[in-house]
Design a protein around this motif. Structure first.
Motif, short mmCIF file in Angstrom:
data_model
loop_
_atom_site.label_atom_id
_atom_site.label_comp_id
_atom_site.label_asym_id
_atom_site.label_seq_id
_atom_site.Cartn_x
_atom_site.Cartn_y
_atom_site.Cartn_z
N HIS A 14 29.68 -79.57 40.59
CA HIS A 14 28.47 -79.12 39.89
C HIS A 14 28.80 -79.02 38.41
O HIS A 14 29.75 -78.35 38.03
CB HIS A 14 28.02 -77.76 40.41
CG HIS A 14 27.70 -77.76 41.87
ND1 HIS A 14 26.46 -78.12 42.35
CD2 HIS A 14 28.45 -77.47 42.95
CE1 HIS A 14 26.46 -78.03 43.66
NE2 HIS A 14 27.67 -77.65 44.06
N GLN A 20 23.73 -70.30 34.66
CA GLN A 20 22.54 -70.81 35.34
C GLN A 20 22.88 -71.30 36.74
O GLN A 20 22.11 -71.10 37.68
CB GLN A 20 21.90 -71.92 34.53
CG GLN A 20 21.30 -71.45 33.23
CD GLN A 20 20.76 -72.59 32.39
OE1 GLN A 20 20.80 -73.75 32.78
NE2 GLN A 20 20.27 -72.25 31.20
N GLU A 23 23.42 -68.54 40.04
CA GLU A 23 22.27 -68.12 40.86
C GLU A 23 21.85 -69.23 41.83
O GLU A 23 21.59 -68.97 43.00
CB GLU A 23 21.10 -67.70 39.98
CG GLU A 23 21.32 -66.37 39.31
CD GLU A 23 21.67 -65.24 40.27
OE1 GLU A 23 21.01 -65.11 41.32
OE2 GLU A 23 22.62 -64.49 39.98
N GLN A 24 21.79 -70.44 41.32
CA GLN A 24 21.41 -71.58 42.17
C GLN A 24 22.41 -71.76 43.31
O GLN A 24 22.02 -71.91 44.47
CB GLN A 24 21.35 -72.84 41.31
CG GLN A 24 21.13 -74.11 42.09
CD GLN A 24 21.34 -75.35 41.21
OE1 GLN A 24 21.28 -75.29 39.99
NE2 GLN A 24 21.61 -76.46 41.85
N ARG A 27 22.36 -69.07 46.19
CA ARG A 27 21.30 -69.26 47.19
C ARG A 27 21.68 -70.36 48.18
O ARG A 27 21.34 -70.30 49.36
CB ARG A 27 19.98 -69.60 46.51
CG ARG A 27 19.36 -68.42 45.78
CD ARG A 27 17.96 -68.73 45.30
NE ARG A 27 17.89 -69.82 44.34
CZ ARG A 27 18.05 -69.69 43.02
NH1 ARG A 27 18.29 -68.49 42.51
NH2 ARG A 27 17.95 -70.72 42.23
N GLN A 28 22.41 -71.33 47.69
CA GLN A 28 22.75 -72.49 48.51
C GLN A 28 24.02 -72.26 49.34
O GLN A 28 24.10 -72.72 50.48
CB GLN A 28 22.93 -73.71 47.60
CG GLN A 28 23.06 -75.02 48.30
CD GLN A 28 23.08 -76.18 47.28
OE1 GLN A 28 23.01 -75.98 46.07
NE2 GLN A 28 23.19 -77.38 47.79
#
Length: 115
Positions: A14, A20, A23-24, A27-28
């Motif tokens: 990633h 940023q 957080e993404q 959740r994943q």
């Protein structure tokens, strides 16, 4: 190099702003057993605060460069990177949610165990 390793297909790279992405990714993929921190030293405290809720109890955060070429102990060093590492070190040192140790390997490696 990931593709040359037999288990490379299990790794997802990633790229982006870590604050940023945290957080993404939480959740994943959360909760996380291990976070390796090696990024902009000015923001280490922010990264720590952002990842801590997503680290599993018993998990680890490993922070690189926490002695910062010895500058953290140099009272004449006031650059933004050094100040960021000092701030991070003080936050971790006073955090009752974790056990921690700074290993004086190379440029300093902090092992943080979330209770």
């Amino acid at each position: 190099n990931f593709n040359q390793w037999p288990h490379g297909h299990k790794i997802t790279l990633h790229i982006g702003d870590a604050l940023q992405l945290i957080e993404q990714l939480s959740r994943q993929y959360g909760p996380w057993d291990l976070v390796f921190m090696d990024a902009n030293k000015r923001n280490y405290a922010d990264y720590y605060q952002a990842v801590m809720p997503h680290v599993a109890s018993g998990g680890f955060i490993v922070a690189d460069n926490t002695l910062w070429y010895g500058k953290v102990a140099d009272s004449d060093a006031h650059d933004a990177q050094t100040l960021g590492i000092r701030h991070f070190n003080s936050i971790v040192a006073s955090d009752p949610r974790v056990e921690k140790v700074i290993l004086p390997l190379r440029d300093g490696l902090t092992l943080i165990h979330k209770l």
